[in-house]
Design a protein around this motif. Structure first.
Motif, PDB file in Angstrom:
ATOM      1  N   ASN A  83       5.901   7.374   8.482  1.00 30.55           N
ATOM      2  CA  ASN A  83       7.368   7.419   8.441  1.00 30.55           C
ATOM      3  C   ASN A  83       7.995   6.129   7.916  1.00 30.55           C
ATOM      4  O   ASN A  83       9.205   6.085   7.703  1.00 30.55           O
ATOM      5  N   PHE A  84       7.187   5.086   7.698  1.00 30.56           N
ATOM      6  CA  PHE A  84       7.737   3.765   7.415  1.00 30.56           C
ATOM      7  C   PHE A  84       7.280   3.206   6.074  1.00 30.56           C
ATOM      8  O   PHE A  84       6.198   3.529   5.580  1.00 30.56           O
ATOM      9  N   CYS A  85       8.115   2.337   5.522  1.00 34.88           N
ATOM     10  CA  CYS A  85       7.711   1.487   4.397  1.00 34.88           C
ATOM     11  C   CYS A  85       7.121   0.213   4.983  1.00 34.88           C
ATOM     12  O   CYS A  85       7.808  -0.518   5.705  1.00 34.88           O
ATOM     13  N   LEU A  86       5.860  -0.045   4.665  1.00 38.96           N
ATOM     14  CA  LEU A  86       5.144  -1.231   5.136  1.00 38.96           C
ATOM     15  C   LEU A  86       4.708  -2.100   3.953  1.00 38.96           C
ATOM     16  O   LEU A  86       3.801  -2.911   4.067  1.00 38.96           O
ATOM     17  N   ALA A  87       5.384  -1.908   2.820  1.00 38.51           N
ATOM     18  CA  ALA A  87       4.933  -2.524   1.568  1.00 38.51           C
ATOM     19  C   ALA A  87       4.891  -4.037   1.632  1.00 38.51           C
ATOM     20  O   ALA A  87       4.045  -4.662   0.976  1.00 38.51           O
ATOM     21  N   CYS A  88       5.793  -4.667   2.377  1.00 36.40           N
ATOM     22  CA  CYS A  88       5.794  -6.134   2.429  1.00 36.40           C
ATOM     23  C   CYS A  88       4.531  -6.667   3.112  1.00 36.40           C
ATOM     24  O   CYS A  88       4.152  -7.822   2.904  1.00 36.40           O
ATOM     25  N   PHE A  89       3.863  -5.829   3.896  1.00 36.88           N
ATOM     26  CA  PHE A  89       2.600  -6.220   4.527  1.00 36.88           C
ATOM     27  C   PHE A  89       1.397  -5.774   3.707  1.00 36.88           C
ATOM     28  O   PHE A  89       0.401  -6.487   3.600  1.00 36.88           O
ATOM     29  N   THR A  90       1.477  -4.558   3.146  1.00 34.20           N
ATOM     30  CA  THR A  90       0.315  -3.920   2.543  1.00 34.20           C
ATOM     31  C   THR A  90       0.325  -3.898   1.015  1.00 34.20           C
ATOM     32  O   THR A  90      -0.731  -3.716   0.398  1.00 34.20           O
ATOM     33  N   GLY A  91       1.508  -4.015   0.397  1.00 36.18           N
ATOM     34  CA  GLY A  91       1.617  -3.869  -1.046  1.00 36.18           C
ATOM     35  C   GLY A  91       1.670  -2.435  -1.515  1.00 36.18           C
ATOM     36  O   GLY A  91       1.720  -2.163  -2.719  1.00 36.18           O
ATOM     37  N   ASP A  92       1.675  -1.489  -0.581  1.00 34.13           N
ATOM     38  CA  ASP A  92       1.742  -0.061  -0.917  1.00 34.13           C
ATOM     39  C   ASP A  92       3.205   0.369  -0.973  1.00 34.13           C
ATOM     40  O   ASP A  92       3.781   0.782   0.033  1.00 34.13           O
ATOM     41  N   TYR A  93       3.826   0.273  -2.141  1.00 35.33           N
ATOM     42  CA  TYR A  93       5.234   0.620  -2.297  1.00 35.33           C
ATOM     43  C   TYR A  93       5.407   2.134  -2.373  1.00 35.33           C
ATOM     44  O   TYR A  93       4.599   2.823  -3.007  1.00 35.33           O
ATOM     45  N   PRO A  94       6.449   2.683  -1.729  1.00 36.66           N
ATOM     46  CA  PRO A  94       6.630   4.142  -1.721  1.00 36.66           C
ATOM     47  C   PRO A  94       7.016   4.722  -3.073  1.00 36.66           C
ATOM     48  O   PRO A  94       6.849   5.912  -3.303  1.00 36.66           O
ATOM     49  N   VAL A  95       7.560   3.895  -3.967  1.00 34.40           N
ATOM     50  CA  VAL A  95       7.844   4.307  -5.341  1.00 34.40           C
ATOM     51  C   VAL A  95       7.412   3.172  -6.253  1.00 34.40           C
ATOM     52  O   VAL A  95       7.308   2.017  -5.822  1.00 34.40           O
ATOM     53  N   PRO A  96       7.149   3.461  -7.530  1.00 32.44           N
ATOM     54  CA  PRO A  96       6.761   2.386  -8.447  1.00 32.44           C
ATOM     55  C   PRO A  96       7.866   1.342  -8.560  1.00 32.44           C
ATOM     56  O   PRO A  96       9.051   1.665  -8.555  1.00 32.44           O
ATOM     57  N   VAL A  97       7.467   0.076  -8.648  1.00 31.81           N
ATOM     58  CA  VAL A  97       8.442  -1.006  -8.766  1.00 31.81           C
ATOM     59  C   VAL A  97       8.044  -1.923  -9.904  1.00 31.81           C
ATOM     60  O   VAL A  97       6.881  -2.009 -10.286  1.00 31.81           O
ATOM     61  N   GLN A  98       9.038  -2.605 -10.444  1.00 27.68           N
ATOM     62  CA  GLN A  98       8.813  -3.653 -11.428  1.00 27.68           C
ATOM     63  C   GLN A  98       8.590  -4.935 -10.651  1.00 27.68           C
ATOM     64  O   GLN A  98       9.507  -5.470 -10.019  1.00 27.68           O
ATOM     65  N   LEU A  99       7.400  -5.456 -10.676  1.00 28.32           N
ATOM     66  CA  LEU A  99       7.014  -6.521  -9.756  1.00 28.32           C
ATOM     67  C   LEU A  99       7.769  -7.825  -9.975  1.00 28.32           C
ATOM     68  O   LEU A  99       7.816  -8.661  -9.094  1.00 28.32           O
ATOM     69  N   GLU A 100       8.363  -8.013 -11.129  1.00 30.34           N
ATOM     70  CA  GLU A 100       9.152  -9.222 -11.355  1.00 30.34           C
ATOM     71  C   GLU A 100      10.642  -8.923 -11.316  1.00 30.34           C
ATOM     72  O   GLU A 100      11.448  -9.667 -11.867  1.00 30.34           O
ATOM     73  N   LEU A 101      11.019  -7.809 -10.683  1.00 30.25           N
ATOM     74  CA  LEU A 101      12.428  -7.431 -10.606  1.00 30.25           C
ATOM     75  C   LEU A 101      13.240  -8.544  -9.962  1.00 30.25           C
ATOM     76  O   LEU A 101      12.859  -9.097  -8.936  1.00 30.25           O
ATOM     77  N   ASP A 102      14.361  -8.881 -10.569  1.00 29.90           N
ATOM     78  CA  ASP A 102      15.197  -9.985 -10.118  1.00 29.90           C
ATOM     79  C   ASP A 102      16.543  -9.448  -9.665  1.00 29.90           C
ATOM     80  O   ASP A 102      17.091  -8.538 -10.280  1.00 29.90           O
ATOM     81  N   LYS A 103      17.098 -10.026  -8.590  1.00 35.63           N
ATOM     82  CA  LYS A 103      18.390  -9.560  -8.089  1.00 35.63           C
ATOM     83  C   LYS A 103      19.519  -9.785  -9.088  1.00 35.63           C
ATOM     84  O   LYS A 103      20.565  -9.151  -9.002  1.00 35.63           O
ATOM     85  N   LEU A 104      19.314 -10.685 -10.060  1.00 32.73           N
ATOM     86  CA  LEU A 104      20.336 -10.960 -11.066  1.00 32.73           C
ATOM     87  C   LEU A 104      20.016 -10.307 -12.409  1.00 32.73           C
ATOM     88  O   LEU A 104      20.577 -10.672 -13.431  1.00 32.73           O
TER      89      LEU A 104
END
Length: 495
Positions: free
Chosen positions: A446-467
């Protein structure tokens, strides 16, 4: 906030808080104010409210805390029988006045106001597409991309336009939205960010990021809005549109840190969940000690749980200055050099000669934890044993939490023994992922644990920047937009 406060904060930063109300018999702007006040912990950079009366949408937002943004005069001009509200912490786009929410786009009967909590990972591509279609942008947030994407949808029916947008958005979003006649609330198919529904009196309805906001305004909690669900509220009441969204991925940090301890998620009071985290820590990492000190305020409950499970007495060994950072006044160099001492003051008579278990919610960059441990030692602590409610954070978040880049995460660069030495603790114990899941009392899937495991629930751009929406070579903010913290009104109609 000041740069000093940012340096004294080594926890994942808040995301945003959203609220919505449909209540013809109530002063909706005033109720929204108090609801946002209850959700202030979710974002302290800007606040705003938009109202609608069936004919006109009015909006008012400024930089600052809720109590700083709104006056009696401003609230009195926000007339109508429904409203949405927003507290912002910038996870996409700079902390500048043109990025304050609610976002208002469109004209006439197609005008909408939108408040968003989360992060859209494909916002840059969508923004470029909308630019090519001739849509104009006032700021640099993914929230404005969402609003314009809904406006661009090739449908007349609003539910279909929202569904169209949901089919194209990737990432996290819990949203409240106004048309001139209707209040909407919807949540991404993974349910990364929380959203709940409440009842106010006989005919009023409210939606909020957390249940804690409901009690403050006298509303009753009805249920959580489901992942992938669209809720419409109008004179006919509440209607739900939902499709099975499959996988769930609620951010686990809502349990660890973000949400207020008096909020309820998945039928669980978060205070008891945090107590259980402390108890699991005591089981996984026992130690002989004289006192348990929870770092205030976020680890107070976990500290109590550790003390109860271990039989080691709890103590209030650190006093927190709860107003640290809530000012725009830049400190002098002398004050800046005091560092973490501005945030915490140790109680020497409590700590002197004692073996202390120090419980905290997380270690992100590892910048403030060594300073806190030094404070305890300077106050006379004989030993300091660090215990952390979150497993080691080795991966950044791309779903609405301004955590850190991977190269900044201490657990991505060091082993646990190395971290222990770096922070200056006598021992260090992190709660395991399994222990964390036992504490929250809900299935792991039921949870996103990606910050611990690296298993993101959807594909992400790993260098995504807030700006990214500002820094792209194809997307620039107008030069007239200042990056200062100056207050500015952003009306849909002039107030």
């Amino acid at each position: 906030m000041t740069g000093l406060f940012n340096r004294l904060t080594d926890t994942p930063r808040e995301e945003c808080g959203v609220f919505g109300i449909y209540a013809p018999a109530e002063e909706v702007s005033r109720i929204s104010f108090f609801a946002l006040f209850a959700l202030q912990h979710r974002g302290q950079e800007s606040a705003g409210i938009a109202t609608a009366d069936g004919y006109t949408i009015r909006s008012y937002s400024r930089m600052g805390l809720v109590s700083q943004v709104f006056s009696e005069s401003a609230l009195s001009q926000l007339t109508g029988h429904m409203a949405i509200g927003h507290n912002r912490y910038s996870t996409s786009g700079s902390s500048i006045s043109c990025n304050a929410q609610p976002v208002v786009v469109g004209e006439g009967e197609r005008q909408i106001a939108l408040a968003h909590n989360g992060n859209i990972t494909n916002a840059l591509a969508l923004r470029r597409e909308l630019d090519d279609l001739g849509y104009t942008f006032k700021g640099s947030t993914d929230s404005e991309v969402i609003a314009n994407l809904i406006s661009s949808a090739p449908f007349y029916d609003m539910e279909e336009r929202i569904r169209y947008a949901m089919g194209r958005l990737q990432g996290a979003y819990s949203i409240t939205m106004l048309t001139r006649e209707t209040l909407y609330a919807f949540r991404d198919p993974l349910g990364v960010r929380p959203l709940c529904l409440g009842k106010l009196g006989d005919s009023g309805w409210v939606v909020a990021s957390e249940t804690c906001a409901l009690g403050h305004i006298g509303a009753d909690f009805i249920r959580e809005i489901e992942p992938g669900e669209i809720v419409r509220i109008d004179p006919n009441g509440v209607e739900s549109f939902k499709e099975d969204s499959g996988r769930r991925a609620l951010c686990i940090f809502e349990y660890i840190y973000f949400a207020r301890p008096d909020s309820i998620m998945n039928n669980r009071l978060l205070y008891t969940a945090r107590q259980a985290m402390g108890a699991e820590l005591a089981k996984e990492h026992p130690v002989e000690a004289d006192l348990v000190v929870g770092v205030p305020d976020s680890a107070t409950a976990a500290g109590a749980g550790y003390a109860l499970a271990s039989g080691i007495p709890p103590a209030e060994g650190l006093i927190k200055n709860r107003y640290m950072g809530r000012t725009f006044i830049e400190p002098t160099q002398r004050i800046r050099d005091l560092g973490v001492k501005l945030k915490f003051n140790p109680l020497q008579s409590v700590l002197e000669g004692k073996r202390v278990v120090l419980v905290d919610d997380s270690i992100v960059r590892g910048t403030t934890t060594p300073q806190v441990i030094k404070l305890l030692r300077k106050a006379g602590a004989k030993e300091v044993h660090m215990r952390v409610c979150a497993p080691p954070i080795r991966h950044p978040c791309f779903f609405g939490v301004d955590m850190a880049t991977r190269r900044e995460l201490i657990a991505a660069r060091m082993t646990v023994p190395d971290i222990k030495n770096y922070i200056g603790a006598d021992s260090l114990g992190y709660l395991s992922v399994e222990g964390l899941i036992r504490a929250v009392g809900a299935p792991k899937e039921n949870f996103c644990l990606a910050c611990f495991t690296g298993d993101y629930p959807v594909p992400v751009q790993l260098e995504l920047d807030k700006l990214a929406l500002e820094d792209s070579t194809q997307i620039r903010l107008p030069e007239s937009f200042s990056r200062s913290m100056d207050a500015e009104e952003i009306p849909a109609v002039s107030l």
